[in-house]
Scaffold this active site. Sequence first.
Site, PDB file in Angstrom:
ATOM      1  CD  GLU A 194      -9.187  -0.973  -6.221  1.00  0.00           C
ATOM      2  OE1 GLU A 194      -9.864  -1.866  -5.667  1.00  0.00           O
ATOM      3  OE2 GLU A 194      -8.080  -1.192  -6.753  1.00  0.00           O
TER       4      GLU A 194
ATOM      5  CB  VAL B 207       0.760   4.976  -1.847  1.00  0.00           C
ATOM      6  CG1 VAL B 207       1.513   6.138  -1.227  1.00  0.00           C
ATOM      7  CG2 VAL B 207       1.720   3.883  -2.309  1.00  0.00           C
TER       8      VAL B 207
ATOM      9  CG  ASN C   5      -6.241   3.228 -11.077  1.00  0.00           C
ATOM     10  OD1 ASN C   5      -5.753   4.346 -11.222  1.00  0.00           O
ATOM     11  ND2 ASN C   5      -6.065   2.515  -9.980  1.00  0.00           N
TER      12      ASN C   5
ATOM     13  CE1 TYR D 246       1.149  -0.514 -10.601  1.00  0.00           C
ATOM     14  CE2 TYR D 246      -0.937  -0.821 -11.712  1.00  0.00           C
ATOM     15  CZ  TYR D 246      -0.215  -0.707 -10.554  1.00  0.00           C
ATOM     16  OH  TYR D 246      -0.839  -0.785  -9.339  1.00  0.00           O
TER      17      TYR D 246
END
Length: 176
Positions: free
Chosen positions: A29, A89, A126, A133
């Site tokens: 990030e 992950v 992102n 999602y």
Amino acid sequence: MLNQLTFRYAEEKDAPLVLDFIKGLAAYEKMSDQVIATEGLLRDELFAKKKAEVIFALADGKEVGFALFFHNFSTFLGRAGLYLEDLFVLPAYRGRGCGKALLQELAHVAVERGCARLEWSCLDWNQPSIDFYLSLGAEPMRDWTVYRLIGDTLTGLASAPNTNAPPAEKSIIPAK
């Protein structure tokens, strides 16, 4: 797809591993400079005080992903929920079903605990995660903006005089 993915809750001895995953997420990030967590803080907050929980995803016995979560509460629903603070992950395991499996495991935890919902936030830039999602059926909360107090701003507000409260040792009256 990963064939032999299993899950386990983190234990106190896993504090260094939890910190490694946090640092991996922060690097992804581009926020590594904001990580002030330490193994000691994680041991105290996660395991001694039980403020949050961590589930690891394992492939062939190796931790390849993690989810850090805690309970929140919906006043409208009158029930607790789970808030997913972080999901990460390892790069070599992305795109192989690990993230989805971690979210499914959290959904199982939420349902088993009688939670009304599972929520999380995602950075606006992102897009790979947003697309992922959305593919799961998650709904973005477009009418809501997250606000945050941190550091000096938080302590400043906490220590500022409350001109609306009667003078007292504590402004919160204990429940009887």
